[in-house]
Write a protein that holds these residues in place. Sequence first.
Motif, PDB file in Angstrom:
ATOM      1  N   ILE A 208      13.922  45.447  41.373  1.00  0.00           N
ATOM      2  CA  ILE A 208      14.162  46.160  40.119  1.00  0.00           C
ATOM      3  C   ILE A 208      13.637  47.597  40.230  1.00  0.00           C
ATOM      4  O   ILE A 208      14.252  48.548  39.732  1.00  0.00           O
ATOM      5  CB  ILE A 208      13.509  45.435  38.928  1.00  0.00           C
ATOM      6  CG1 ILE A 208      14.135  44.057  38.740  1.00  0.00           C
ATOM      7  CG2 ILE A 208      13.673  46.245  37.645  1.00  0.00           C
ATOM      8  CD1 ILE A 208      13.453  43.215  37.671  1.00  0.00           C
ATOM      9  N   PHE A 209      12.529  47.764  40.921  1.00  0.00           N
ATOM     10  CA  PHE A 209      11.984  49.092  41.185  1.00  0.00           C
ATOM     11  C   PHE A 209      12.993  49.947  41.954  1.00  0.00           C
ATOM     12  O   PHE A 209      13.236  51.111  41.613  1.00  0.00           O
ATOM     13  CB  PHE A 209      10.676  48.951  41.961  1.00  0.00           C
ATOM     14  CG  PHE A 209      10.187  50.213  42.602  1.00  0.00           C
ATOM     15  CD1 PHE A 209       9.723  51.266  41.841  1.00  0.00           C
ATOM     16  CD2 PHE A 209      10.188  50.347  43.985  1.00  0.00           C
ATOM     17  CE1 PHE A 209       9.267  52.439  42.437  1.00  0.00           C
ATOM     18  CE2 PHE A 209       9.740  51.497  44.593  1.00  0.00           C
ATOM     19  CZ  PHE A 209       9.276  52.552  43.818  1.00  0.00           C
ATOM     20  N   ILE A 210      13.613  49.370  42.979  1.00  0.00           N
ATOM     21  CA  ILE A 210      14.604  50.095  43.774  1.00  0.00           C
ATOM     22  C   ILE A 210      15.802  50.493  42.913  1.00  0.00           C
ATOM     23  O   ILE A 210      16.315  51.615  43.013  1.00  0.00           O
ATOM     24  CB  ILE A 210      15.053  49.249  44.979  1.00  0.00           C
ATOM     25  CG1 ILE A 210      13.895  49.103  45.974  1.00  0.00           C
ATOM     26  CG2 ILE A 210      16.269  49.858  45.666  1.00  0.00           C
ATOM     27  CD1 ILE A 210      14.163  48.108  47.084  1.00  0.00           C
ATOM     28  N   ARG A 268       0.650  53.292  47.147  1.00  0.00           N
ATOM     29  CA  ARG A 268       0.545  54.760  47.134  1.00  0.00           C
ATOM     30  C   ARG A 268       1.690  55.435  46.387  1.00  0.00           C
ATOM     31  O   ARG A 268       1.725  56.668  46.309  1.00  0.00           O
ATOM     32  CB  ARG A 268       0.523  55.262  48.596  1.00  0.00           C
ATOM     33  CG  ARG A 268      -0.619  54.740  49.448  1.00  0.00           C
ATOM     34  CD  ARG A 268      -1.957  55.342  49.054  1.00  0.00           C
ATOM     35  NE  ARG A 268      -1.967  56.780  49.285  1.00  0.00           N
ATOM     36  CZ  ARG A 268      -2.296  57.339  50.463  1.00  0.00           C
ATOM     37  NH1 ARG A 268      -2.656  56.559  51.476  1.00  0.00           N
ATOM     38  NH2 ARG A 268      -2.293  58.639  50.604  1.00  0.00           N
ATOM     39  N   LEU A 269       2.625  54.664  45.849  1.00  0.00           N
ATOM     40  CA  LEU A 269       3.846  55.261  45.291  1.00  0.00           C
ATOM     41  C   LEU A 269       3.753  55.655  43.817  1.00  0.00           C
ATOM     42  O   LEU A 269       4.571  56.434  43.337  1.00  0.00           O
ATOM     43  CB  LEU A 269       5.023  54.291  45.468  1.00  0.00           C
ATOM     44  CG  LEU A 269       5.432  53.962  46.903  1.00  0.00           C
ATOM     45  CD1 LEU A 269       6.622  53.008  46.901  1.00  0.00           C
ATOM     46  CD2 LEU A 269       5.773  55.221  47.680  1.00  0.00           C
ATOM     47  N   GLY A 270       2.768  55.121  43.084  1.00  0.00           N
ATOM     48  CA  GLY A 270       2.718  55.344  41.640  1.00  0.00           C
ATOM     49  C   GLY A 270       2.692  56.806  41.248  1.00  0.00           C
ATOM     50  O   GLY A 270       3.479  57.261  40.398  1.00  0.00           O
ATOM     51  N   LEU A 371      10.842  54.010  33.937  1.00  0.00           N
ATOM     52  CA  LEU A 371      10.934  52.595  34.299  1.00  0.00           C
ATOM     53  C   LEU A 371      10.404  52.359  35.708  1.00  0.00           C
ATOM     54  O   LEU A 371       9.630  51.424  35.956  1.00  0.00           O
ATOM     55  CB  LEU A 371      12.385  52.119  34.195  1.00  0.00           C
ATOM     56  CG  LEU A 371      12.671  50.674  34.636  1.00  0.00           C
ATOM     57  CD1 LEU A 371      11.856  49.682  33.812  1.00  0.00           C
ATOM     58  CD2 LEU A 371      14.166  50.372  34.537  1.00  0.00           C
ATOM     59  N   ALA A 372      10.810  53.214  36.656  1.00  0.00           N
ATOM     60  CA  ALA A 372      10.359  53.069  38.044  1.00  0.00           C
ATOM     61  C   ALA A 372       8.842  53.211  38.143  1.00  0.00           C
ATOM     62  O   ALA A 372       8.178  52.467  38.878  1.00  0.00           O
ATOM     63  CB  ALA A 372      11.055  54.101  38.929  1.00  0.00           C
ATOM     64  N   VAL A 376       6.336  50.289  39.523  1.00  0.00           N
ATOM     65  CA  VAL A 376       5.564  50.430  40.758  1.00  0.00           C
ATOM     66  C   VAL A 376       4.072  50.312  40.476  1.00  0.00           C
ATOM     67  O   VAL A 376       3.303  49.810  41.320  1.00  0.00           O
ATOM     68  CB  VAL A 376       5.906  51.755  41.475  1.00  0.00           C
ATOM     69  CG1 VAL A 376       5.217  52.958  40.847  1.00  0.00           C
ATOM     70  CG2 VAL A 376       5.535  51.662  42.957  1.00  0.00           C
ATOM     71  N   LEU A 377       3.622  50.721  39.288  1.00  0.00           N
ATOM     72  CA  LEU A 377       2.220  50.552  38.938  1.00  0.00           C
ATOM     73  C   LEU A 377       1.876  49.070  38.746  1.00  0.00           C
ATOM     74  O   LEU A 377       0.817  48.597  39.175  1.00  0.00           O
ATOM     75  CB  LEU A 377       1.888  51.352  37.684  1.00  0.00           C
ATOM     76  CG  LEU A 377       1.906  52.882  37.861  1.00  0.00           C
ATOM     77  CD1 LEU A 377       1.707  53.581  36.520  1.00  0.00           C
ATOM     78  CD2 LEU A 377       0.851  53.340  38.859  1.00  0.00           C
ATOM     79  N   ILE A 378       2.768  48.334  38.094  1.00  0.00           N
ATOM     80  CA  ILE A 378       2.572  46.882  37.950  1.00  0.00           C
ATOM     81  C   ILE A 378       2.598  46.213  39.317  1.00  0.00           C
ATOM     82  O   ILE A 378       1.779  45.348  39.639  1.00  0.00           O
ATOM     83  CB  ILE A 378       3.667  46.277  37.045  1.00  0.00           C
ATOM     84  CG1 ILE A 378       3.529  46.801  35.616  1.00  0.00           C
ATOM     85  CG2 ILE A 378       3.595  44.751  37.055  1.00  0.00           C
ATOM     86  CD1 ILE A 378       4.676  46.402  34.706  1.00  0.00           C
ATOM     87  N   LEU A 379       3.561  46.652  40.134  1.00  0.00           N
ATOM     88  CA  LEU A 379       3.716  46.103  41.478  1.00  0.00           C
ATOM     89  C   LEU A 379       2.448  46.311  42.293  1.00  0.00           C
ATOM     90  O   LEU A 379       1.975  45.411  42.991  1.00  0.00           O
ATOM     91  CB  LEU A 379       4.902  46.798  42.146  1.00  0.00           C
ATOM     92  CG  LEU A 379       5.665  46.098  43.262  1.00  0.00           C
ATOM     93  CD1 LEU A 379       6.159  44.745  42.821  1.00  0.00           C
ATOM     94  CD2 LEU A 379       6.838  46.983  43.693  1.00  0.00           C
ATOM     95  N   SER A 380       1.881  47.493  42.193  1.00  0.00           N
ATOM     96  CA  SER A 380       0.676  47.812  42.948  1.00  0.00           C
ATOM     97  C   SER A 380      -0.484  46.910  42.551  1.00  0.00           C
ATOM     98  O   SER A 380      -1.195  46.376  43.412  1.00  0.00           O
ATOM     99  CB  SER A 380       0.301  49.281  42.708  1.00  0.00           C
ATOM    100  OG  SER A 380      -0.865  49.611  43.419  1.00  0.00           O
ATOM    101  N   ARG A 381      -0.669  46.714  41.250  1.00  0.00           N
ATOM    102  CA  ARG A 381      -1.755  45.837  40.791  1.00  0.00           C
ATOM    103  C   ARG A 381      -1.507  44.390  41.212  1.00  0.00           C
ATOM    104  O   ARG A 381      -2.424  43.684  41.604  1.00  0.00           O
ATOM    105  CB  ARG A 381      -1.888  45.928  39.266  1.00  0.00           C
ATOM    106  CG  ARG A 381      -2.460  47.250  38.779  1.00  0.00           C
ATOM    107  CD  ARG A 381      -2.930  47.134  37.355  1.00  0.00           C
ATOM    108  NE  ARG A 381      -1.850  46.802  36.450  1.00  0.00           N
ATOM    109  CZ  ARG A 381      -1.101  47.704  35.807  1.00  0.00           C
ATOM    110  NH1 ARG A 381      -1.303  48.990  36.048  1.00  0.00           N
ATOM    111  NH2 ARG A 381      -0.141  47.323  35.007  1.00  0.00           N
TER     112      ARG A 381
END
Length: 388
Positions: A208-210, A268-270, A371-372, A376-381
């Motif tokens: 979904i991020f992509i 590192r993407l946030g 949205l991205a 990505v912040l949720i993904l990182s956590r």
Amino acid sequence: MKYRLQAILFVFVAFMLGCNEYTIVGVLPDIAHEYHDSLSALGLLVTVFALIYAIFTPLITSLANRWRRHHVLLALMVVFFIGNTWSALAMNYVSLLLSRILTATVAGAIISLVLVMASFVAPREKRASLVSWVFAGFSIASVIGIPIGTIISTHFSWHDSFWMITALTILVFIGLVWLVPRDTPQFKSTLSKQFALLKDSRIILGVIFIVAICAADYTIYTYIRPLITNEMGFDNTWLNWLLFGMGIFFIIGNKFGGFLADHGGIHRLGNIYIVMTILYLAFGPLLNFKWLAILVVALLCVAFSCYGSSTQLMFLDIAEREYPQSLDLASSLNSIFANIGISLGSLTASTAVQFTSMHNLGYVGSIYGILATVLVLILSRKYTRMQY
């Protein structure tokens, strides 16, 4: 020595595919002129290509698991050759649309198989670098392929731009016959077991991020030529140089993405996508200041292209550890969902252009950017908590 030649060939495959997918963006005005149709209507060529690409890539990739990869790859290359040559010969909109559909059905499976092969032939410590270079092949297509295709289209015909890609396809096919690895490990499995990968919450968040990133990208990239010439006010002489420069920044973004994949990856993407969202919000107001607008576009190119290595290696690592039967499918997730995002972004852009103006494209892109960033912040956590 053989690994270096294989690495160069894999990048060249991505370059060929990138030329086929992106050249259409540079020649849309010339196609519109020949077919006497509007740019907003012809923008659907980008949307349909991306949608078909996204639908057929997982199906073909999963079904192809039943046969040896190098045989499947060569067969798909023949279909790609036919589809691109048909595009070169197309004399009306329907014919061009059908040719793009045929090409889109196999393009994603080709790059997916190449990425799997690259992950096997590269030493583990060089995987991130090689993957980033394969993704950079698409950016090199922006640097070289799109400007050359646009120049050919401007001075001769857009048909000749596709003939150039047909010639590239022949060279790539010869290289694959010579260098493609014939002994990569395969785990044959049923479709249901292969698609089990898509139930993993880490995979769902990643794809979904992509989608969000690529939708943001194509809100402006679909109409980049008229944005540069009509809205920013650059003439055609500047156009080719600016497209070339965009490609350079795409390459920088891809290589920076390779660095990030080796130094934290997703975590590192946030910050990058927070900055991207801010740039989108500034894009519309800055369109009247053409050099500032181009600087924003350059920075956006870096942000667009730096996620690929991190997500690709994440998908492959998850598949290798927990879903080995889904390795080919995992390798295709980046391209599948990137094209869903491209389809969504180009459709949104076409709608915005039709009902409002190109000045609002930046605001549309910022919605996807928000949205991205959140994803990505949720993904990182989540990955930190799961000790991925």
